[in-house]
Write an enzyme that holds these catalytic residues in place. Structure first.
Site, PDB file in Angstrom:
ATOM      1  N   LYS A  47       0.730  -1.125   0.043  1.00 30.62           N
ATOM      2  CA  LYS A  47      -0.043   0.136  -0.003  1.00 30.62           C
ATOM      3  C   LYS A  47       0.961   1.179  -0.042  1.00 30.62           C
ATOM      4  O   LYS A  47       1.857   1.180   0.799  1.00 30.62           O
ATOM      5  CB  LYS A  47      -0.934   0.150   1.281  1.00 30.62           C
TER       6      LYS A  47
ATOM      7  N   ASP B 262      -0.607  -0.189  -4.373  1.00 31.51           N
ATOM      8  CA  ASP B 262      -2.104   0.211  -4.337  1.00 31.51           C
ATOM      9  C   ASP B 262      -2.134   1.513  -3.532  1.00 31.51           C
ATOM     10  O   ASP B 262      -1.772   1.610  -2.270  1.00 31.51           O
ATOM     11  CB  ASP B 262      -2.777  -1.138  -3.565  1.00 31.51           C
TER      12      ASP B 262
ATOM     13  N   ASP C 171      -9.610  -0.368  -9.140  1.00 27.30           N
ATOM     14  CA  ASP C 171     -10.353  -1.183  -7.980  1.00 27.30           C
ATOM     15  C   ASP C 171     -11.613  -0.373  -7.680  1.00 27.30           C
ATOM     16  O   ASP C 171     -12.912  -0.434  -8.216  1.00 27.30           O
ATOM     17  CB  ASP C 171      -9.335  -1.205  -6.558  1.00 27.30           C
TER      18      ASP C 171
HETATM   19  O1  OSB Z   1      -7.734  -1.656  -1.845  1.00 27.61           O
HETATM   20  O2  OSB Z   1      -7.552  -3.983  -2.384  1.00 27.61           O
HETATM   21  C1  OSB Z   1      -7.870  -3.024  -1.282  1.00 27.61           C
HETATM   22  C2  OSB Z   1      -8.253  -4.508   1.989  1.00 27.61           C
HETATM   23  C3  OSB Z   1      -9.252  -3.630   2.523  1.00 27.61           C
HETATM   24  C4  OSB Z   1      -9.831  -2.886   1.596  1.00 27.61           C
HETATM   25  C5  OSB Z   1      -9.319  -2.477   0.397  1.00 27.61           C
HETATM   26  C6  OSB Z   1      -8.090  -3.325  -0.059  1.00 27.61           C
HETATM   27  C7  OSB Z   1      -7.603  -4.229   0.884  1.00 27.61           C
HETATM   28  C8  OSB Z   1      -6.474  -4.924   0.369  1.00 27.61           C
HETATM   29  C9  OSB Z   1      -6.283  -6.286   1.227  1.00 27.61           C
HETATM   30  O3  OSB Z   1      -5.511  -4.642  -0.322  1.00 27.61           O
HETATM   31  C10 OSB Z   1      -6.797  -7.555   0.099  1.00 27.61           C
HETATM   32  C11 OSB Z   1      -6.898  -8.844   0.983  1.00 27.61           C
HETATM   33  O4  OSB Z   1      -5.997  -9.476   1.145  1.00 27.61           O
HETATM   34  O5  OSB Z   1      -8.149  -9.105   1.310  1.00 27.61           O
HETATM   35 MG    MG Z   2      -7.170  -1.936  -3.951  1.00 26.53          MG
END
Ligand code: OSB
Ligand code: MG
Length: 373
Positions: A165, A190, A240
Site C-alpha cells: 500500500k 495500491d 479497483d
Molecule cells: O484496496 O485492495 C484494497 C483491504 C481492505 C480494503 C481494500 C483493499 C484491501 C487489500 C487487502 O488490499 C486485500 C486482502 O488481502 O483481502
Molecule cells: Mg485496492
C-alpha cells in the site's frame, strides 16, 4: 429454490496485525455474514465485507443491516421461490446502489444453489482451474526494515506477488528500497485513491521500477483522469474502487483508463456482476484478478471460485486464513502451498464448513428472520 429463513450476523474479528491503508488503520474487521436456508434445510453462506465506517466504501455495517431489514428482505420475502442467483440482482433492482449489501445475500444464494446441485461453486460459474495463484497485500508499514522483513517473510512463504500500500509521502522510498533487495519479484502498489494528477512526478518515478501495475492511484469515482494518467505511464493502471459495475467497466475500457481490472465480488454486487465484468474484460483483452477486503473464510470461498475463471491472469489478493486471522470461522482454513497456490476444494458450494460456534462467538448481534410470513 424455495427460501425459508435468513440469518444476519454482525461479525467482528481481530486481525493478527494492524492493516494500514491510505484511508485508515484496521485492526477489528467487521462484516455481515448471511445464512439462507431453503425448504430442504440446506444452508448457503454469504458475506458482505462492510466496515464500521465509510472509508473504502460508503457502505457500512449500519447501512447494510438497515437496508436488509427495511428494503431487501421484504423484497426477498415476496420472491422466496427463486430459480437461480443469476436473477437476484434483477429482483432487487428497485434498490439502487448498496452493492456490498446485495453481494452478502447474493453470495449466500450462490453457495446454496451450488450445494443443491451437489457441485462445487467454481464449476457452476464456469471456472476452469483447480488451483489459483495467491498474492499478498501488505499495508503501510512506516518502518523500512519492518517492511523489508514483511516482504521477505511473505515472499518466502510462496506468495506469487507482493503488493504494498502506498500514500503520499510513502511511495518512492519503500519501492526503491524493496527493489534494491528484491530485484525482480512481481511487485505492485495500491494507492487506494490517494493521489491526483498533480502528483505526476511520483508516478513518473514509480514508472521506473518495473511494477506489475499501479492500483487505483486517483479518485475513487474517477475514470477520465485515470485515462489521462494511463497515457503517460508505461506501467499498467489497475482500477479497483472506480469499477463498481459492468457500466463502469465498459466506460473504463472505452476511455482506456486502465489496462487491468481488480474484481472484488462485494464491490460490484456479487458473483453475477463479477462474471459480467470478467467476461466483458476478456472480450476486450483486459486481464483481471480478484481483489479482497480482508474477508473471513466465507468471503474467501467466493474469491477462490471467481479466481478459477479463465481471464484471471494475475495473482489475486486471496491469502491464507492465517495471514489475516488467528482463527478463521471455517474449516479447513484456506491454505497457500509453498508455490503460492490455493487448491480449489471439490466439495459442494464454496467447499468449506462454517463453524457455527466460532461464528456466534465473534457475533456482536444476530438477526434471525423467517421469509415465510
Ligand atoms: O484496496 O485492495 C484494497 C483491504 C481492505 C480494503 C481494500 C483493499 C484491501 C487489500 C487487502 O488490499 C486485500 C486482502 O488481502 O483481502
Ligand atoms: Mg485496492
Amino acid at each position: 429454490m424455495e427460501l425459508k429463513h435468513i440469518t444476519l450476523y454482525h461479525v467482528v474479528t481481530k486481525l493478527r496485525e494492524e492493516f494500514e491503508t491510505s484511508f485508515g488503520k484496521t485492526i477489528h474487521r467487521h462484516c455481515v455474514i448471511v445464512s439462507i436456508e431453503d425448504s430442504s434445510d440446506t444452508v448457503g453462506w454469504g458475506e458482505a465485507p462492510v466496515d464500521d465506517g465509510p472509508w473504502y466504501s460508503y457502505e457500512t455495517i449500519y447501512t447494510t443491516l438497515n437496508v436488509y431489514r427495511k428494503f431487501i428482505i421484504p423484497i426477498l420475502k415476496k420472491n422466496r421461490v427463486i430459480e437461480s442467483p443469476w436473477i437476484f440482482n434483477d429482483i432487487v433492482k428497485r434498490v439502487r446502489g448498496y452493492r456490498m449489501a446485495k453481494a452478502g445475500i447474493e453470495t449466500a444464494l450462490w453457495d446454496l444453489y451450488a450445494k443443491l446441485q451437489n457441485k462445487p461453486l467454481y464449476k457452476v460459474i464456469g471456472g476452469v482451474k483447480e488451483r489459483v495463484s495467491s498474492g499478498v497485500s501488505i499495508g503501510i508499514i512506516g518502518n523500512m526494515e519492518k517492511l523489508l522483513k514483511s516482504v521477505e517473510y511473505y515472499w518466502g512463504q510462496g506468495y506469487q506477488r507482493i503488493k504494498i500500500k502506498i500514500a503520499p509521502g510513502w511511495d518512492i522510498k519503500p519501492i526503491k528500497r524493496i527493489r534494491e533487495v528484491f530485484k525482480d519479484i512481481p511487485l505492485q502498489v495500491d494507492a487506494n485513491a490517494s493521489y491526483s494528477l498533480s502528483n505526476m512526478n511520483v508516478f513518473k518515478e514509480l514508472d521506473k521500477h518495473d511494477l506489475l501495475m499501479i492500483e487505483q492511484p486517483l479518485h475513487y469515482e474517477d475514470l477520465y483522469e485515470h485515462s489521462i494518467l494511463q497515457k503517460r505511464l508505461h506501467t499498467p493502471i489497475c482500477l479497483d474502487e472506480s469499477i463498481k459495475s459492468i457500466y463502469d467497466t465498459k466506460a473504463a475500457i472505452a476511455l482506456q483508463s486502465c489496462r487491468v481490472i481488480n474484481i472484488k465480488p462485494a464491490r460490484v454486487g456479487g458473483l453475477s456482476e463479477s462474471k459480467l465484468v470478467h467476461d466483458y474484460s476478456m472480450k476486450n483483452n483486459i486481464p483481471v484478478w480478484i481483489g479482497g477486503m480482508l474477508e473471513t473464510g466465507i468471503g474467501r470461498g467466493f474469491q477462490v471460485a471467481l479466481a478459477t475463471l479463465p481471464n484471471v491472469k494475475y495473482p489475486s489478493d486471496i491469502s491464507a486464513s492465517s495471514r489475516y486471522y488467528e482463527e478463521d470461522i471455517i474449516e479447513p482454513p484456506w491454505i497457500v502451498d509453498s508455490k503460492g497456490f490455493i487448491h480449489v476444494p471439490n466439495k459442494p458450494g464454496i467447499g468449506v464448513e462454517v463453524i457455527e460456534k466460532r461464528l456466534i462467538k465473534y457475533s456482536k448481534r444476530i438477526y434471525s428472520i423467517s421469509l415465510r410470513d
